[in-house]
Write a protein that holds these residues in place. Sequence first.
Motif, short mmCIF file in Angstrom:
data_model
loop_
_atom_site.label_atom_id
_atom_site.label_comp_id
_atom_site.label_asym_id
_atom_site.label_seq_id
_atom_site.Cartn_x
_atom_site.Cartn_y
_atom_site.Cartn_z
N LEU A 19 3.60 -34.07 -50.52
CA LEU A 19 4.85 -33.32 -50.45
C LEU A 19 6.01 -34.26 -50.18
O LEU A 19 5.88 -35.22 -49.42
N CYS A 20 7.16 -33.95 -50.79
CA CYS A 20 8.36 -34.73 -50.53
C CYS A 20 8.86 -34.39 -49.12
O CYS A 20 9.00 -33.22 -48.76
N VAL A 21 9.12 -35.42 -48.31
CA VAL A 21 9.53 -35.22 -46.92
C VAL A 21 10.85 -34.45 -46.85
O VAL A 21 11.01 -33.50 -46.08
N SER A 22 11.80 -34.86 -47.70
CA SER A 22 13.12 -34.20 -47.65
C SER A 22 13.04 -32.76 -48.09
O SER A 22 13.65 -31.87 -47.49
N ALA A 23 12.26 -32.50 -49.16
CA ALA A 23 12.13 -31.12 -49.65
C ALA A 23 11.46 -30.25 -48.58
O ALA A 23 11.88 -29.11 -48.33
N ALA A 24 10.43 -30.82 -47.92
CA ALA A 24 9.75 -30.08 -46.86
C ALA A 24 10.72 -29.76 -45.73
O ALA A 24 10.70 -28.67 -45.15
N ASN A 25 11.59 -30.73 -45.45
CA ASN A 25 12.60 -30.55 -44.42
C ASN A 25 13.55 -29.40 -44.75
O ASN A 25 13.82 -28.53 -43.92
N ILE A 26 14.05 -29.42 -45.98
CA ILE A 26 14.97 -28.35 -46.42
C ILE A 26 14.25 -27.01 -46.32
O ILE A 26 14.80 -26.03 -45.81
N PHE A 27 13.01 -26.99 -46.76
CA PHE A 27 12.27 -25.73 -46.78
C PHE A 27 12.06 -25.19 -45.36
O PHE A 27 12.28 -24.01 -45.07
N GLY A 28 11.63 -26.08 -44.45
CA GLY A 28 11.41 -25.67 -43.06
C GLY A 28 12.70 -25.15 -42.44
O GLY A 28 12.71 -24.10 -41.79
N ARG A 29 13.79 -25.88 -42.68
CA ARG A 29 15.10 -25.43 -42.13
C ARG A 29 15.46 -24.06 -42.67
O ARG A 29 15.98 -23.21 -41.96
N THR A 30 15.16 -23.84 -43.97
CA THR A 30 15.49 -22.56 -44.59
C THR A 30 14.72 -21.42 -43.91
O THR A 30 15.29 -20.37 -43.61
N LEU A 31 13.43 -21.66 -43.66
CA LEU A 31 12.63 -20.62 -43.00
C LEU A 31 13.21 -20.27 -41.64
O LEU A 31 13.35 -19.09 -41.27
N LEU A 32 13.57 -21.32 -40.88
CA LEU A 32 14.10 -21.08 -39.53
C LEU A 32 15.42 -20.32 -39.60
O LEU A 32 15.66 -19.38 -38.84
N LYS A 33 16.26 -20.71 -40.58
CA LYS A 33 17.57 -20.05 -40.70
C LYS A 33 17.40 -18.57 -41.05
O LYS A 33 18.08 -17.71 -40.50
N ILE A 34 16.47 -18.30 -41.98
CA ILE A 34 16.24 -16.90 -42.36
C ILE A 34 15.78 -16.08 -41.17
O ILE A 34 16.26 -14.96 -40.93
N ALA A 35 14.86 -16.66 -40.38
CA ALA A 35 14.37 -15.93 -39.20
C ALA A 35 15.53 -15.65 -38.26
O ALA A 35 15.71 -14.51 -37.80
N ASP A 36 16.36 -16.67 -38.01
CA ASP A 36 17.48 -16.47 -37.08
C ASP A 36 18.43 -15.40 -37.60
O ASP A 36 18.85 -14.51 -36.87
N LEU A 37 18.78 -15.50 -38.90
CA LEU A 37 19.77 -14.56 -39.46
C LEU A 37 19.23 -13.13 -39.48
O LEU A 37 19.97 -12.17 -39.37
N ASN A 38 17.90 -12.99 -39.61
CA ASN A 38 17.31 -11.65 -39.61
C ASN A 38 16.99 -11.17 -38.20
O ASN A 38 16.42 -10.09 -38.03
N GLY A 39 17.32 -11.99 -37.19
CA GLY A 39 17.06 -11.59 -35.81
C GLY A 39 15.59 -11.55 -35.47
O GLY A 39 15.16 -10.78 -34.63
N ILE A 40 14.78 -12.39 -36.17
CA ILE A 40 13.33 -12.43 -35.89
C ILE A 40 13.04 -13.67 -35.04
O ILE A 40 13.38 -14.78 -35.46
N PRO A 41 12.42 -13.50 -33.87
CA PRO A 41 12.07 -14.69 -33.08
C PRO A 41 11.10 -15.57 -33.87
O PRO A 41 10.24 -15.07 -34.59
N ARG A 42 11.26 -16.90 -33.70
CA ARG A 42 10.46 -17.82 -34.51
C ARG A 42 8.97 -17.72 -34.22
O ARG A 42 8.15 -18.04 -35.06
#
Length: 516
Positions: free
Chosen positions: A408-431
């Motif tokens: 896996l590309c490290v940077s792509a994995a980074n973007i993807f992980g950040r995206t998951l966290l952001k979606i959880a936060d914006l939807n008010g779901i605890p991580r």
Amino acid sequence: MYFIVIMAFAFVLSEGLPPEQFNLFRHQPVAGAFAVIVGQISMIVATAWLGRLRTLARLDHTIEGHEEAADRLSATHHVILWMLAITLTLTMVCTPWIPLVRRMDGLARVPLAAELVILMPFFAALGLAWIVLYEPEVRLRREARALEAAQQQTVSEPPDSSLGSYLVDKFRHQVLIVAAPMSAIVLVKFFTNMLKPQLARHRIEWLADSILGCTSVVVLFLSPVILRYVWSTQPLPEGPLRERFKGICRRIGLKYREILLWRTHGMAVNAAVMGFVPPLRYILVSDALLTTMRDEEIEAVFGHEAGHVRHWHLHFFGLFALLSMYVAGGVMELLLLTPLRNDLAMMNLIALSVLMGCWLFGFGWLSRKFERQADLFGIRCITPDVQNCTTWCPVHGSPPAAVASNGLCVSAANIFGRTLLKIADLNGIPRHAPSWRHGSIDSRCNLIEQFTVDAERLRKFDRLLWWLKAGLLILAVVGTFLAVIIWYPRIAPALFEALGWSRHGHGPRGRLFPTN
Ligand SMILES: [Zn+2]
Ligand SMILES: [Zn+2]
């Protein structure tokens, strides 16, 4: 939530409930059933109210307060889900509610009427809980958007959901998604039940169940079209974003009928794919996803959804559903060998519990594995857009080892992980909040991290998924084979007779040469 709605319909569709020995109110059916129903609704509303007070008390525009409020609201949702599941089972299995409704004058003649009345207490409890939790949920999301915007130094786009539109959206997204196709099946059952006496005269009652089974499959195939209208959607307008999505689909060879903009009044940061075959496949991206996320993040979410299609997840879920029916049917066959064979209600209940168990544990586990596979696809999907990467990236570093290790590309994995966290936060779901179908966001991010640094583990995961799918396929073939062996001798003679054919294929009997 989907699981509980499926459960509710399974209860409505199964016959003979409640089993006599479980019925707690044989002597006072009406008073007993109503006491249980009123009690359950009051308890669920009281729990929702407590959760509402506890959540609102912590919303103080600070990050710590916000996180704790999200925790409290998520815990409230979980407790209410469990209460709904338990009280639903209690009402259907331990009170005479179902027979009471079915005996009501006039209801039996109108399709779906009795079923809707049977489910009324469940819907009432659910609806009231939503009303109570409306304010904390909307305020939590508004605050999440404001905090995110402050961090990113942008302008926030808060959700604009009124209580009315909130309730309609909730009903559409959480109930109708299951209830619309299920109601179609209940409706077909109403008509096949009417046909049964006539079929019985020709000794082909089983044809009613076969018709029901076949229409269920057709409904399942057509459900994307039903859902397109059950949810509020429109084709995504032409523009750079649509072009980008089309570009990704071309790049990964994904075929679909339409890309839809999914209107949620800004409440859901989400995307979805539905449909088994390209002419009936829709890709949905929600309004809030487009207004709150950056292009690369939207692409990551889109890549995840595309992963479900490219890895055939929906089809394997279909195989799982088939297998779960075979397992339940097999249990029925085994029960026929025990003294329970005279107690149809009890047999139905046991088979239903086995079916529910398969779904609760088996489907949940499978779905969580598939989510992770889709995550990996999402990461690979955005990899070609990565411009600068680290030297130790298996894809972009030197020497490039990706081709060999499929890393896996490290940077792509980074973007993807950040995206998951952001979606959880914006939807008010605890991580850390657990999720039946997806697993917690934390667990998904941790796994991505491990896969990025440990190519061997990634290979093992890919192998596991390969074997899982092969296993499902083999079991489905074996199950079908066994089902044919068990059912053919019971069905065939009656079928031949009904068609006027002799069993050994000597042609029509008594039709060409009437002997009267
Ligand atoms: Zn997914
Ligand atoms: Zn890279």
